[in-house]
Design an enzyme around this catalytic site. Structure first.
Site, PDB file in Angstrom:
ATOM      1  N   GLN A  58       0.830  -1.205   0.000  1.00  0.00           N
ATOM      2  CA  GLN A  58       0.000   0.000   0.000  1.00  0.00           C
ATOM      3  C   GLN A  58       0.865   1.257   0.000  1.00  0.00           C
ATOM      4  O   GLN A  58       1.862   1.324   0.703  1.00  0.00           O
ATOM      5  CB  GLN A  58      -0.890  -0.019   1.245  1.00  0.00           C
ATOM      6  CG  GLN A  58      -2.171   0.760   1.080  1.00  0.00           C
ATOM      7  CD  GLN A  58      -3.240   0.329   2.071  1.00  0.00           C
ATOM      8  OE1 GLN A  58      -3.231  -0.792   2.558  1.00  0.00           O
ATOM      9  NE2 GLN A  58      -4.166   1.195   2.364  1.00  0.00           N
ATOM     10  N   SER A 103       4.284  -6.217   2.970  1.00  0.00           N
ATOM     11  CA  SER A 103       2.912  -6.229   3.502  1.00  0.00           C
ATOM     12  C   SER A 103       1.959  -6.887   2.495  1.00  0.00           C
ATOM     13  O   SER A 103       2.091  -8.069   2.197  1.00  0.00           O
ATOM     14  CB  SER A 103       2.488  -4.804   3.869  1.00  0.00           C
ATOM     15  OG  SER A 103       1.264  -4.809   4.557  1.00  0.00           O
ATOM     16  N   LEU A 104       1.028  -6.117   1.937  1.00  0.00           N
ATOM     17  CA  LEU A 104       0.117  -6.631   0.910  1.00  0.00           C
ATOM     18  C   LEU A 104       0.881  -7.354  -0.204  1.00  0.00           C
ATOM     19  O   LEU A 104       0.415  -8.359  -0.759  1.00  0.00           O
ATOM     20  CB  LEU A 104      -0.677  -5.457   0.317  1.00  0.00           C
ATOM     21  CG  LEU A 104      -1.230  -5.657  -1.089  1.00  0.00           C
ATOM     22  CD1 LEU A 104      -2.462  -6.532  -1.033  1.00  0.00           C
ATOM     23  CD2 LEU A 104      -1.512  -4.338  -1.766  1.00  0.00           C
ATOM     24  N   ARG A 140      -8.980  -9.312   3.016  1.00  0.00           N
ATOM     25  CA  ARG A 140      -8.013  -8.631   3.888  1.00  0.00           C
ATOM     26  C   ARG A 140      -8.287  -7.125   3.921  1.00  0.00           C
ATOM     27  O   ARG A 140      -8.328  -6.506   4.986  1.00  0.00           O
ATOM     28  CB  ARG A 140      -6.599  -8.904   3.357  1.00  0.00           C
ATOM     29  CG  ARG A 140      -5.458  -8.253   4.141  1.00  0.00           C
ATOM     30  CD  ARG A 140      -4.149  -8.539   3.401  1.00  0.00           C
ATOM     31  NE  ARG A 140      -2.951  -8.214   4.181  1.00  0.00           N
ATOM     32  CZ  ARG A 140      -2.291  -7.075   4.096  1.00  0.00           C
ATOM     33  NH1 ARG A 140      -2.717  -6.135   3.273  1.00  0.00           N
ATOM     34  NH2 ARG A 140      -1.196  -6.872   4.815  1.00  0.00           N
ATOM     35  N   HIS A 196      -0.401  -3.436  10.995  1.00  0.00           N
ATOM     36  CA  HIS A 196       0.710  -4.191  11.600  1.00  0.00           C
ATOM     37  C   HIS A 196       0.898  -3.853  13.078  1.00  0.00           C
ATOM     38  O   HIS A 196       2.021  -3.674  13.553  1.00  0.00           O
ATOM     39  CB  HIS A 196       2.011  -3.989  10.800  1.00  0.00           C
ATOM     40  CG  HIS A 196       1.867  -4.411   9.374  1.00  0.00           C
ATOM     41  ND1 HIS A 196       1.775  -5.734   9.013  1.00  0.00           N
ATOM     42  CD2 HIS A 196       1.714  -3.695   8.237  1.00  0.00           C
ATOM     43  CE1 HIS A 196       1.601  -5.802   7.699  1.00  0.00           C
ATOM     44  NE2 HIS A 196       1.543  -4.580   7.214  1.00  0.00           N
ATOM     45  N   GLN A 246       0.967 -11.859   9.936  1.00  0.00           N
ATOM     46  CA  GLN A 246       1.455 -10.616   9.329  1.00  0.00           C
ATOM     47  C   GLN A 246       0.583  -9.406   9.661  1.00  0.00           C
ATOM     48  O   GLN A 246       1.078  -8.291   9.800  1.00  0.00           O
ATOM     49  CB  GLN A 246       1.542 -10.801   7.808  1.00  0.00           C
ATOM     50  CG  GLN A 246       2.282  -9.710   7.078  1.00  0.00           C
ATOM     51  CD  GLN A 246       1.599  -9.326   5.777  1.00  0.00           C
ATOM     52  OE1 GLN A 246       0.507  -8.805   5.765  1.00  0.00           O
ATOM     53  NE2 GLN A 246       2.271  -9.626   4.673  1.00  0.00           N
TER      54      GLN A 246
END
Length: 293
Positions: free
Chosen positions: A9, A88-89, A113, A195, A244
């Site tokens: 992102q 991340s993503l 998600r 996170h 995660q």
């Protein structure tokens, strides 16, 4: 060894993926399939929407995933990853690229998600801040000293760490970190505390979706965010993917591990070139490039 890395992102921009759609029949087919799965024309938002439209978590995450994965699929025979990682993503994109997840399954997980994270953000106002010019250990110690939820969330590169938590927790930490010598402590314009423990409601929701999805043995190891370690075991991949959401993105450590294991070049697959910049901050001599068809 050739490492492929996939952005998360923040890499989005209006017009992303448009050229792919217009020049590749395969890309056009996959984008149209994605429009059907998500239930609206996400391609319209990607190609000609506004920055505001594209910035919504429920749009941003599927959009970046689609751009990355469809680009990887159009590379054809030249795409031969020996190691992959995603920020991340981007870890979901990496898992399609190395064959651990099917395109449609991964896209459905990314949608789930994004929606779960959006809901978690609405449950409690929260934020993130970028801390520049301090040792990771100092940042961790300051976060631990605050009696609010605030944690180290993204270890992006040496001297750049993003913290995440409640608005009050992040603001208090920023003040203390400036006193401790941070060059900058900049609150980010994000939807919530990604996170961090505040994503627990999203983690529970995503866990159910991940556990009901088929994962395959990949063609090469994925270096995962939560521990920066390579794995090809589908069960370990699933466990780390669930962790995660509330765990830190250890990107600095991931790049260091890939270099230690023989990575000689890093190719960024997806919008922008943020990851190439972060890789260069870890090792200025390593070759980096953007994937192009």
């Amino acid at each position: 060894m050739k490492a492929y890395v996939f952005p998360g992102q923040g890499a989005q921009f209006v017009g992303m993926g448009k050229e792919l759609y217009e020049t590749s029949t395969l890309a056009k087919e996959l984008f149209e399939k994605a429009n059907e799965i998500i239930g609206f024309r996400i391609t319209d938002v990607m190609f000609s929407g506004t920055d505001e439209d594209l910035k919504q978590t429920k749009v941003t995450q599927p959009a970046i995933f689609l751009h990355s994965v469809i680009l990887a699929k159009t590379l054809g025979d030249s795409f031969k990853p020996e190691m992959v990682a995603g920020h991340s993503l981007g870890e979901f994109s990496a898992l399609v690229a190395n064959g651990a997840l099917a395109f449609e399954d991964a896209f459905k997980l990314v949608i789930a998600r994004a929606n779960a994270m959006q809901k978690a953000c609405e449950l409690q106002p929260s934020t993130m801040a970028a801390i520049l010019g301090l040792d990771d250990k100092v940042v961790e110690e300051v976060c631990a000293s605050i009696d609010e939820v605030v944690v180290a969330a993204n270890y992006n590169c040496p001297g750049q760490l993003v913290i995440s938590g409640s608005i009050e927790g992040v603001n208090k930490a920023c003040e203390k970190l400036k006193e401790a010598g941070a060059k900058r402590a900049l609150v980010l314009n994000v939807g919530g505390a990604f996170h961090s423990p505040l994503m627990e409601p999203a983690r529970v929701e995503l866990e159910a979706a991940i556990n009901s999805t088929a994962f395959n043995t990949p063609i090469c190891p994925v270096y995962q965010n939560v521990n920066a370690q390579p794995t090809s075991d589908p069960e370990v991949i699933k466990k780390n993917l669930i962790a995660q959401l509330t765990g830190a993105v250890r990107w600095t450590q991931t790049v260091q591990a890939m270099l230690a294991d023989g990575a000689t070049s890093f190719t960024e697959v997806g919008p922008g070139n943020v990851l190439q910049g972060l890789v260069k901050k870890v090792s200025k001599d390593v070759a980096t490039e953007s994937a192009t068809v």
